[in-house]
Scaffold this active site. Structure first.
Site, mmCIF file in Angstrom:
data_model
loop_
_atom_site.group_PDB
_atom_site.id
_atom_site.type_symbol
_atom_site.label_atom_id
_atom_site.label_comp_id
_atom_site.label_asym_id
_atom_site.label_seq_id
_atom_site.Cartn_x
_atom_site.Cartn_y
_atom_site.Cartn_z
ATOM 1 N N ASP A 65 -7.025 -5.405 7.997
ATOM 2 C CA ASP A 65 -6.471 -5.529 6.654
ATOM 3 C C ASP A 65 -4.951 -5.455 6.652
ATOM 4 O O ASP A 65 -4.335 -5.060 5.661
ATOM 5 C CB ASP A 65 -7.040 -4.410 5.775
ATOM 6 C CG ASP A 65 -6.737 -3.028 6.341
ATOM 7 O OD1 ASP A 65 -6.991 -2.815 7.542
ATOM 8 O OD2 ASP A 65 -6.241 -2.160 5.602
ATOM 9 N N ARG A 87 -2.501 -16.880 10.483
ATOM 10 C CA ARG A 87 -3.243 -15.667 10.094
ATOM 11 C C ARG A 87 -4.731 -15.994 9.975
ATOM 12 O O ARG A 87 -5.593 -15.240 10.414
ATOM 13 C CB ARG A 87 -2.703 -15.108 8.755
ATOM 14 C CG ARG A 87 -1.294 -14.553 8.843
ATOM 15 C CD ARG A 87 -0.925 -13.741 7.608
ATOM 16 N NE ARG A 87 -0.864 -14.510 6.381
ATOM 17 C CZ ARG A 87 0.207 -15.172 5.931
ATOM 18 N NH1 ARG A 87 1.338 -15.142 6.620
ATOM 19 N NH2 ARG A 87 0.176 -15.842 4.794
ATOM 20 N N LYS A 177 -10.377 0.198 0.666
ATOM 21 C CA LYS A 177 -9.557 1.130 1.455
ATOM 22 C C LYS A 177 -8.214 1.342 0.772
ATOM 23 O O LYS A 177 -7.623 0.402 0.229
ATOM 24 C CB LYS A 177 -9.332 0.553 2.850
ATOM 25 C CG LYS A 177 -8.275 1.334 3.620
ATOM 26 C CD LYS A 177 -7.693 0.572 4.773
ATOM 27 C CE LYS A 177 -6.194 0.747 4.783
ATOM 28 N NZ LYS A 177 -5.570 0.400 6.063
ATOM 29 N N GLU A 217 -8.270 7.629 2.753
ATOM 30 C CA GLU A 217 -7.450 7.672 3.978
ATOM 31 C C GLU A 217 -6.079 8.299 3.748
ATOM 32 O O GLU A 217 -5.103 7.603 3.457
ATOM 33 C CB GLU A 217 -7.277 6.246 4.545
ATOM 34 C CG GLU A 217 -6.432 6.210 5.814
ATOM 35 C CD GLU A 217 -6.252 4.808 6.396
ATOM 36 O OE1 GLU A 217 -6.739 3.835 5.785
ATOM 37 O OE2 GLU A 217 -5.625 4.696 7.468
ATOM 38 N N GLU A 219 -3.504 9.317 5.876
ATOM 39 C CA GLU A 219 -3.156 9.324 7.312
ATOM 40 C C GLU A 219 -2.050 10.339 7.565
ATOM 41 O O GLU A 219 -0.952 10.244 6.996
ATOM 42 C CB GLU A 219 -2.701 7.928 7.768
ATOM 43 C CG GLU A 219 -2.213 7.951 9.219
ATOM 44 C CD GLU A 219 -1.986 6.584 9.846
ATOM 45 O OE1 GLU A 219 -2.324 5.557 9.207
ATOM 46 O OE2 GLU A 219 -1.468 6.544 10.980
ATOM 47 N N LYS A 259 -11.427 8.313 6.133
ATOM 48 C CA LYS A 259 -10.730 7.732 7.285
ATOM 49 C C LYS A 259 -9.592 8.667 7.671
ATOM 50 O O LYS A 259 -8.435 8.461 7.298
ATOM 51 C CB LYS A 259 -10.224 6.338 6.911
ATOM 52 C CG LYS A 259 -9.544 5.598 8.046
ATOM 53 C CD LYS A 259 -9.595 4.103 7.857
ATOM 54 C CE LYS A 259 -8.686 3.411 8.869
ATOM 55 N NZ LYS A 259 -8.891 1.987 8.984
ATOM 56 N N TYR A 390 2.075 0.002 7.822
ATOM 57 C CA TYR A 390 0.884 -0.830 7.971
ATOM 58 C C TYR A 390 0.888 -1.993 7.008
ATOM 59 O O TYR A 390 1.047 -1.824 5.829
ATOM 60 C CB TYR A 390 -0.377 0.030 7.730
ATOM 61 C CG TYR A 390 -1.582 -0.627 8.313
ATOM 62 C CD1 TYR A 390 -1.784 -0.637 9.679
ATOM 63 C CD2 TYR A 390 -2.485 -1.301 7.498
ATOM 64 C CE1 TYR A 390 -2.872 -1.287 10.218
ATOM 65 C CE2 TYR A 390 -3.574 -1.951 8.045
ATOM 66 C CZ TYR A 390 -3.756 -1.930 9.405
ATOM 67 O OH TYR A 390 -4.836 -2.587 9.945
HETATM 68 P P1 13P Z 1 -5.011 1.926 13.066
HETATM 69 O O1 13P Z 1 -6.359 2.094 13.693
HETATM 70 O O2 13P Z 1 -4.190 0.858 13.696
HETATM 71 O O3 13P Z 1 -4.285 3.225 12.919
HETATM 72 O O4 13P Z 1 -5.291 1.381 11.579
HETATM 73 C C1 13P Z 1 -5.091 2.129 10.459
HETATM 74 C C2 13P Z 1 -5.671 1.513 9.261
HETATM 75 O O5 13P Z 1 -5.567 2.104 8.195
HETATM 76 C C3 13P Z 1 -6.386 0.247 9.321
HETATM 77 O O6 13P Z 1 -7.121 -0.022 8.148
#
Ligand code: 13P
Length: 390
Positions: A65, A87, A177, A217, A219, A259, A390
């Site tokens: 994504d 892409r 997500k 998620e 992170e 996640k 990202y």
């Molecule tokens: P990575 O596995 O590269 O850290 O990807 C993070 C992510 O949020 C992908 O959806």
């Protein structure tokens, strides 16, 4: 107004999953209650089913994504221009890999890909369905600076999310997500953690209202020199706030997926941790914070090498867990594929094989049966990028 909507919410919450009786009827008519109520919405049964099918044994998520800008960086690494055609060609390679559904239960797409087809005109969502892979969609609108914080960021995308989600559902998406980040070297400040948790909870409630299983998620970035104990402390704080606000927003826990980042030392810490240590810290954190009602924990790879991400997942599956513990990797599934493809049509088959190798390795790791023997040099290369977006 507030009271009216509260009454509406109460009415909604008094239904039972799959049940015909209301909560009050049941209370009046029976002494023994065996069913367990969860907040019922139009899509509740379907959300629970979708989450369960994604969290199925030996399978995990392929995350592709990347925003157009990030996909452009991937393509640039093999000398390709960031055009829509390139892409599409790359995503086509990934999504048409024969047999992918044996190891992959869900694929997270960027909006452009959700509406795209193969060069032969077959919708990507249909390619996925043929392999029994659930199509998913990234719905956040990316990170921007958070005023009043310590150079931290917050995640945009709540405006218009309900109508976008309804459209994505029509297009075939069944899960969503939203990725926000927390930085340890920047604090994290109480403000940034609260904002991250609140945004995730609002997004999760809106997704569920529109039939999409939310992947939650927050992170915790790998950046930093801190030891693993500090990551544990921050992760516990972040997840406690996330669950507090998920509950406040009446999110159905049985219909979400998480996640998380694995609990590791900062990327610039002097000592690396073994997979066993990472597994121990990560599972300790999750067991302290995540209710067993949640069906699946789908880790991100966060810049670990392909082999590292697989080894760590394998270590986490050496004994039974309260939830399905699996993967939702982007970099740790795509690295070797890209290097093998190099943008040449004659390499597509080999690149698809290399995707299957990684997907199978992670499938084995989900079952706790992976061995790193014979892993290539490429798979052992770390992919950490300081300040990664990202
Ligand atoms: P990575 O596995 O590269 O850290 O990807 C993070 C992510 O949020 C992908 O959806």
């Amino acid at each position: 107004m507030a009271c009216a909507s509260f009454a509406k919410l109460n009415a909604a919450s008094s239904q039972w999953i799959g049940g015909q009786q209301s909560f009050s009827q049941r209370n009046r008519s029976s002494t023994a209650r065996v069913s367990v109520p969860i907040r019922a919405k139009a899509y509740t049964d379907e959300l629970v089913q979708t989450a369960k099918s994604i969290a199925s044994p030996g399978r995990g998520i392929l995350a592709i994504d990347e925003s157009n800008a990030t996909c452009g960086k991937r393509l640039a690494s093999i000398g390709l221009d960031n055009t829509e055609a390139n892409r599409q060609a790359y995503r086509q390679l990934l999504l048409t890999t024969p047999g992918l559904g044996e190891y992959i239960s869900g694929a997270i797409l960027f909006e452009e890909t959700l509406y795209q087809s193969t060069t032969d005109g077959k919708k990507f969502v249909d390619c996925l369905r043929d392999e029994k892979i659930v199509p998913g969609i990234k719905v956040d609108k990316g990170l921007v600076p958070l005023p009043g914080s310590n150079n931290e960021s917050w995640c945009q995308g709540l405006d218009g999310l309900a109508s976008r989600s309804a459209e994505y559902y029509k297009q075939g998406a069944r899960f969503a997500k939203w990725r926000t980040v927390v930085s340890i070297p920047c604090g994290p400040s109480a403000l940034a953690v609260k904002e991250a948790a609140w945004g995730l909870a609002r997004y999760a409630a809106i997704s569920q209202d529109n039939g999409l299983v939310p992947i939650v998620e927050p992170e915790i970035l790998l950046d930093g020199e801190h030891p693993i104990e500090r990551t544990l402390e921050v992760a516990e704080k972040v997840w406690s706030e996330v669950f507090y606000y998920l509950a406040e927003n009446n999110v159905v826990f049985e219909g979400i997926l998480l996640k998380p980042s694995m609990v590791t030392p900062g990327a610039e810490h002097k000592q690396k941790a073994s997979p066993e240590t990472i597994a121990k810290f990560t599972l300790t954190m999750l067991k302290r914070r995540v209710p067993p009602a949640v069906p699946g924990i789908m880790f991100l790879s966060g810049g670990q090498s392909e082999a590292e991400a697989t080894l760590n997942l394998n270590a986490m599956n050496q004994s039974p867990n309260p939830w399905h513990v699996s993967f939702s990797y982007a970099r740790a599934l795509q690295n070797t594929v890209l290097k093998t493809w190099q943008g040449h049509p004659e390499n597509i088959e080999a690149a698809q094989k290399s995707l299957l190798v990684r997907a199978k390795a992670n499938s084995l790791a989900q079952l706790g049966k992976y061995s790193a023997e014979g892993e290539s040099e490429e798979a052992r290369k770390g992919m950490f990028v300081k300040g990664y977006t990202y």
